[in-house]
Scaffold this active site. Structure first.
Site, PDB file in Angstrom:
ATOM      1  N   SER A 144       0.844  -1.198   0.095  1.00  0.00           N
ATOM      2  CA  SER A 144      -0.045  -0.037  -0.129  1.00  0.00           C
ATOM      3  C   SER A 144       0.851   1.249   0.088  1.00  0.00           C
ATOM      4  O   SER A 144       2.102   1.105   0.652  1.00  0.00           O
ATOM      5  CB  SER A 144      -0.896   0.188   1.170  1.00  0.00           C
ATOM      6  OG  SER A 144      -1.427   1.268   1.428  1.00  0.00           O
ATOM      7  N   TYR A 169      -2.201  -0.343   9.933  1.00  0.00           N
ATOM      8  CA  TYR A 169      -2.311  -1.127   8.898  1.00  0.00           C
ATOM      9  C   TYR A 169      -1.003  -1.026   7.852  1.00  0.00           C
ATOM     10  O   TYR A 169      -0.562  -1.941   7.069  1.00  0.00           O
ATOM     11  CB  TYR A 169      -3.295  -0.100   7.920  1.00  0.00           C
ATOM     12  CG  TYR A 169      -3.771  -0.775   6.507  1.00  0.00           C
ATOM     13  CD1 TYR A 169      -4.114  -1.905   6.280  1.00  0.00           C
ATOM     14  CD2 TYR A 169      -3.385   0.289   5.563  1.00  0.00           C
ATOM     15  CE1 TYR A 169      -4.264  -2.263   4.781  1.00  0.00           C
ATOM     16  CE2 TYR A 169      -3.422   0.068   4.255  1.00  0.00           C
ATOM     17  CZ  TYR A 169      -3.834  -1.165   3.856  1.00  0.00           C
ATOM     18  OH  TYR A 169      -3.923  -1.576   2.752  1.00  0.00           O
TER      19      TYR A 169
END
Length: 337
Positions: A144, A169
């Site tokens: 990501s 995350y």
């Protein structure tokens, strides 16, 4: 090839499965269909692939689709399942694994940290072990743009130092990159990490800005504009993302340590307010805007250096007006707006 796609009921996993099937690959889609967002949307995606909700609800049972000439099976399973996942690898003998399954969401990771460790770290270890023990040729996995944190760089490059994630995350995605390198180094199978930049388009996630804004505007509710609108994102249309994944699939890394890390983005960031203008233009409605401070774990801007992927033939070609219109056309039809 026979390809495992985890997260097959998710946004990117659904589109990738569809594309791979159309190209004649056999695909096994895996997903746990968790309730992070509306499960009915996930079941609807699977229905598009030819798997009914009734079949998709069965745990650890292969549900076969008859929609495509190539074979598609769906298996409902957790990535952290240390009993059934290794058996699936052993039984199916995958050529390639595309690990797009993960617990998504920056803000949600602050509220539910355990879920992220289970799925994104323990689950990813199980994927690596499955590849190691079953002679998988190439593992592609979702990283990501969140790993860049509060980078002050003008353009984010995979050569940048990313040692200071500002959400759990992002930390789990950075850990995936480190774990993949270790396995490529120790066991010699190819791994490619894909740092996605703000993916949007039809069948997209309800927790993403495009979905949230469109829903609020059509329901005559105000939209929340964080950091008072002073934000920009490398918005990347789903078709461009899938094109990038296909290119990586056809060009696995080679060498003593066959490891690759690459950005997949648009390469031309757009301001959040311009993105909202594109939504309003497609809807022909003006949204009520509620300007708010920055959210914890969020970043003011992202900008992808895609030069390495461009050397393999990648080019993002969909502008936000076109991409947003495609999404809104789908949204109106799917939700009968």
């Amino acid at each position: 090839m026979k390809i495992l796609v985890t997260g097959a009921a998710g946004f990117i996993g659904f589109h990738l499965s569809k594309k791979l099937l159309e190209k004649g690959h056999d695909v096994i889609g895996l997903d746990n269909i968790n309730d992070y967002y509306d499960v009915n949307l996930k079941y609807a995606r699977l229905n598009e692939l030819g798997v009914s909700k009734e079949d998709a609800e069965k745990w650890s049972v292969k549900a076969e689709s008859e929609v495509y000439q190539s074979k598609f099976y769906f298996v409902r399973m957790n990535l952290e399942d240390r009993e059934n996942l290794p058996q699936l690898f052993k039984d199916e003998e995958f050529d390639v694994v595309c690990n797009l399954g993960a617990q998504a969401g920056v803000r949600y990771s602050i509220e539910n940290p355990e879920t992220y460790i289970d799925s994104n770290v323990v689950g990813f270890l199980n994927i690596l072990e499955g590849c190691r023990h079953n002679k998988v040729k190439h593992l592609l996995y979702a990283s990501s743009s969140s790993v860049y944190g509060e980078s002050k760089e003008e353009i984010f490059s995979v050569t940048d130092t990313v040692d200071h994630p500002i959400s759990l995350y992002a930390a789990t995605k950075k850990s995936n990159e480190l774990m993949a390198f270790t396995y490529s180094h120790l066991y010699g199978f190819a791994t490619t990490g894909l740092r996605f930049f703000t993916v949007y388009g039809p069948w997209g996630r309800p927790d993403m800005a495009l979905f949230l804004f469109t829903k609020a505007i059509t329901e005559n509710r105000s939209i929340k504009v964080f950091n008072n609108g002073d934000m920009s994102r490398d918005f990347t249309y789903i078709d461009d993302i899938i094109n990038g994944i296909e290119i990586v699939l056809d060009n696995p890394p080679v060498g003593n340590v066959p490891y690759r890390l690459t950005n997949i983005g648009n390469g031309e960031p757009e301001s959040l307010l311009d993105f909202i203008n594109a939504i309003e233009g497609s809807l022909r409605m003006e949204g009520k805007k509620e300007f708010l401070p920055m959210q914890p774990g969020d970043v003011p801007r992202t900008s992808a250096d895609t030069s390495e992927l461009e050397k393999l033939g990648y080019k993002s070609s969909t502008g936000i007006k076109t991409g947003v219109k495609h999404f809104i056309d789908w949204y109106k039809e799917f939700y009968k707006v």
